[in-house]
Motif scaffolding. Structure first.
Motif, mmCIF file in Angstrom:
data_model
loop_
_atom_site.group_PDB
_atom_site.id
_atom_site.type_symbol
_atom_site.label_atom_id
_atom_site.label_comp_id
_atom_site.label_asym_id
_atom_site.label_seq_id
_atom_site.Cartn_x
_atom_site.Cartn_y
_atom_site.Cartn_z
ATOM 1 N N PRO A 246 -11.608 41.497 11.601
ATOM 2 C CA PRO A 246 -12.556 41.857 12.664
ATOM 3 C C PRO A 246 -12.819 40.735 13.663
ATOM 4 O O PRO A 246 -13.095 40.997 14.827
ATOM 5 C CB PRO A 246 -13.835 42.200 11.881
ATOM 6 N N ASP A 247 -12.734 39.484 13.210
ATOM 7 C CA ASP A 247 -12.989 38.361 14.123
ATOM 8 C C ASP A 247 -11.741 37.957 14.908
ATOM 9 O O ASP A 247 -11.769 37.018 15.699
ATOM 10 C CB ASP A 247 -13.537 37.156 13.363
ATOM 11 N N GLY A 248 -10.629 38.667 14.672
ATOM 12 C CA GLY A 248 -9.407 38.409 15.428
ATOM 13 C C GLY A 248 -8.623 37.196 14.982
ATOM 14 O O GLY A 248 -7.633 36.834 15.600
ATOM 15 N N PHE A 249 -9.043 36.560 13.892
ATOM 16 C CA PHE A 249 -8.382 35.339 13.407
ATOM 17 C C PHE A 249 -7.528 35.673 12.193
ATOM 18 O O PHE A 249 -8.038 36.135 11.179
ATOM 19 C CB PHE A 249 -9.440 34.297 13.039
ATOM 20 N N THR A 250 -6.238 35.465 12.307
ATOM 21 C CA THR A 250 -5.321 35.822 11.225
ATOM 22 C C THR A 250 -5.159 34.650 10.266
ATOM 23 O O THR A 250 -4.730 33.564 10.663
ATOM 24 C CB THR A 250 -3.945 36.214 11.791
ATOM 25 N N LEU A 251 -5.494 34.890 8.998
ATOM 26 C CA LEU A 251 -5.410 33.829 8.002
ATOM 27 C C LEU A 251 -3.995 33.598 7.496
ATOM 28 O O LEU A 251 -3.608 32.482 7.183
ATOM 29 C CB LEU A 251 -6.301 34.181 6.802
ATOM 30 N N VAL A 252 -3.210 34.665 7.374
ATOM 31 C CA VAL A 252 -1.940 34.572 6.665
ATOM 32 C C VAL A 252 -0.985 35.630 7.209
ATOM 33 O O VAL A 252 -1.415 36.668 7.730
ATOM 34 C CB VAL A 252 -2.163 34.781 5.142
ATOM 35 N N GLN A 253 0.311 35.364 7.095
ATOM 36 C CA GLN A 253 1.299 36.347 7.494
ATOM 37 C C GLN A 253 1.244 37.558 6.555
ATOM 38 O O GLN A 253 0.964 37.428 5.367
ATOM 39 C CB GLN A 253 2.700 35.733 7.463
ATOM 40 N N PRO A 254 1.516 38.751 7.063
ATOM 41 C CA PRO A 254 1.289 39.967 6.278
ATOM 42 C C PRO A 254 2.218 40.171 5.085
ATOM 43 O O PRO A 254 1.880 40.924 4.174
ATOM 44 C CB PRO A 254 1.467 41.097 7.298
#
Length: 265
Positions: A161-169
């Motif tokens: 929701p915050d638009g910040f991607t932690l890790v590759q899917p």
């Protein structure tokens, strides 16, 4: 006469496909030269016919003992061998796209890593067994709904929701695929909290996973770049999953590149 060095891994992989009857007659040919002239190829006597393309297929057939059907071109000028296989290799991602699959980059990585997982190659690097397209497609044909669901859910998880991607899917997709087979309801909750972090107190395993991903990203963006091995993200997620299942408190996620991925419980 073989024209180039052979890879035992490549021949072994093709031999497995032949043995399981996953070897398709797709129009590719064995390419044989015309009889060589004196001095035309170093170390090869005049009159010898050279295999210009198909060496690994022949070696795979011999080693596996499994016959295969193929087309053959012969009488080819040996000078043309420099142009053979010079085009772009068709990847599994290409094949999946041709078949109408979605999110093909993540799905292809998930298939490759899950076949390696089944073969005991749980660091997803090297190993004595090269993974073939046929092996990966066989897994997709066996568990299509589960693999597609894991891929789609993984993209939802990483699109936070915050638009910040932690890790590759891809790592998330494999974790979803593995844990949904254990407890679908709990896995659904687990990955929702991995996505949004809602309601997680200090010491919660999912919070430890999220912080580890954040630390890896912040370190990589600074001067002290942290190298994360291919298997580590999955290791974080499954270590957190096992912690939740066991009711553990985890203040800090410790999972080094030297460690083996835990089996999900």
């Amino acid at each position: 006469q073989i024209d180039r060095n052979l890879s035992d891994e490549a021949a072994g992989a093709q031999g497995r496909d032949m043995s399981t009857e996953d070897w398709d007659v797709n129009g590719e040919t064995l390419i044989l030269s015309r009889p060589l002239k004196e001095g035309e190829m170093e170390g090869v006597p005049a009159g010898m016919v050279v295999v210009l393309d198909g060496q690994h297929r022949l070696e795979a057939c011999e080693k596996s003992g499994a016959p295969f059907v193929t087309n053959i071109s012969w009488g080819i000028d040996p000078a043309t061998r420099r142009s053979i296989d010079s085009g772009r290799v068709r990847t599994l991602r290409d094949v999946l796209g041709m078949d109408g699959e979605k999110l093909t980059g993540t799905l292809s990585t998930l298939l490759r890593r899950q076949v390696m997982w089944g073969n005991g190659l749980r660091k997803f690097t090297g190993g004595s067994r090269t993974i073939t397209k046929a092996e990966m497609l066989r897994l997709l044909n066996k568990r299509p709904q589960e693999l597609r669901r894991a891929t789609e859910l993984a993209h939802w998880v990483v699109a936070r929701p915050d638009g910040f991607t932690l890790v590759q899917p891809a790592a998330v997709a494999q974790a979803i695929y593995l844990t949904y087979q254990i407890d679908e309801s709990q896995a659904t909750w687990y990955f929702a909290r991995l996505r949004d972090g809602v309601g997680l107190d200090t010491g919660h395993p999912i919070l430890a996973v999220r912080k580890r991903f954040e630390n890896d990203l912040s370190t990589s963006k600074g001067t002290g770049r942290r190298k994360v091995a291919a298997h580590q993200p999955l290791g974080y997620i499954l270590r957190g999953w096992n912690g939740v299942r066991a009711g553990e408190t985890i203040e800090r996620m410790l999972f080094t590149a030297e460690m083996n991925i835990p089996n999900p419980k």
